[in-house]
Design an enzyme around this catalytic site. Structure first.
Site, PDB file in Angstrom:
ATOM      1  N   ASP A  66     -10.172  -5.658  -1.149  1.00 20.81           N
ATOM      2  CA  ASP A  66      -9.136  -5.125  -0.255  1.00 20.81           C
ATOM      3  C   ASP A  66      -9.810  -4.354   0.875  1.00 20.81           C
ATOM      4  OD1 ASP A  66      -6.789  -4.178   0.828  1.00 20.81           O
ATOM      5  OD2 ASP A  66      -6.361  -2.767  -0.797  1.00 20.81           O
ATOM      6  N   ASP A  68       0.844  -1.198   0.000  1.00 17.64           N
ATOM      7  CA  ASP A  68       0.000   0.000   0.000  1.00 17.64           C
ATOM      8  C   ASP A  68       0.872   1.238   0.000  1.00 17.64           C
ATOM      9  OD1 ASP A  68      -2.734  -1.009   0.177  1.00 17.64           O
ATOM     10  OD2 ASP A  68      -2.073  -1.876   2.069  1.00 17.64           O
TER      11      ASP A  68
END
Ligand code: DX5
Ligand code: ZN
Length: 231
Positions: free
Chosen positions: A183, A37
């Protein structure tokens, strides 16, 4: 690796001071890839990782790395991420001024391209660029933090996305599989719902790192998915 579904681990909530150990844990667990991320403190409020971290992971982690770019200036910065050659680069549809161009740049450089959609973003954002992508990443939380609750209404969005992709197969030449990835807030209960709605890949962060036995954790999730498979 599993037949037709995959599990990726987001290291956003890992133990940063023991990163080497956390990477070994991920590799031993049977997970399929690392999900990195990348946050710029602008598109989302937090700052996390960047080109340097991606470069090290690609070179030395020994497991495929998927970069999830949560950055505002995607068009300006994309070249610096492409250069690092991760397995996949997923960009947010909301941040790209020229989405088709950004995706073309990714694929022309031999990288799998993915598109991420915030929970409130309509799936029509991807309708005209399905020819460019390998995956749609449906954010099942508002991006920026690990450990949030799965947004249940995203299950309908997953179904609608699957339907849109299936319709696209009927009218297009392109038959390459386009995967739906989820996600945020994925655990033993939400993974089944997401799978049965049409998702094929699951990104897991905090629930992996909270687990006391990560090998068992991944094995149990994979068994669960297989048992609950909708035929
Ligand atoms: C959220 C990130 C996720 C996050 C997932 O902005 O994109 O990848 O790390 O973490 P969990 O599984 O804790 O929701
Ligand atoms: Zn992510």
């Amino acid at each position: 690796m599993s037949d037709n579904f995959k599990i990726g681990i987001s290291i956003l909530d890992c133990d940063y001071l023991n990163l080497g150990h956390e990477l070994i844990k991920i590799k031993k667990s049977g997970a399929d890839f690392i999900h990195l991320d990348i946050m710029d403190g602008n598109f989302v409020s937090q700052i996390a990782f960047g080109q340097k971290m991606l470069s090290h992971l690609v070179k030395s982690s020994g497991i495929p790395v998927h970069a999830h770019l949560m950055i505002k200036n995607t068009d300006e910065q994309i070249a610096s991420y492409i250069k690092l050659q991760p397995d996949t680069i997923t960009v947010h549809a909301e941040t790209c001024r020229h989405l088709d161009r950004v995706l073309s740049m990714i694929t022309e450089n031999g990288i799998n391209a993915g598109i991420a959609l915030n929970p409130s973003t309509p799936i029509s954002f991807v309708e005209n660029i399905l020819n460019r992508i390998k995956s749609v990443l449906i954010l099942t939380v508002n991006p920026g933090f690990g450990g949030q609750d799965f947004i249940e209404s995203m299950l309908i969005k997953i179904r609608k996305t699957r339907e849109m992709i299936d319709n696209y197969y009927m009218v297009s030449e392109k038959k390459d599989f386009i995967d739906i990835r989820v996600d945020g807030g994925i655990n033993a209960s939400t993974i089944i719902k997401a799978k049965n709605s049409g998702a094929g890949t699951f990104i897991i962060g905090s629930s992996f790192f909270k687990s006391s036995d990560t090998v068992e954790f991944i094995k149990d999730l994979k068994d669960l998915i297989i048992k609950n498979r909708v035929i």
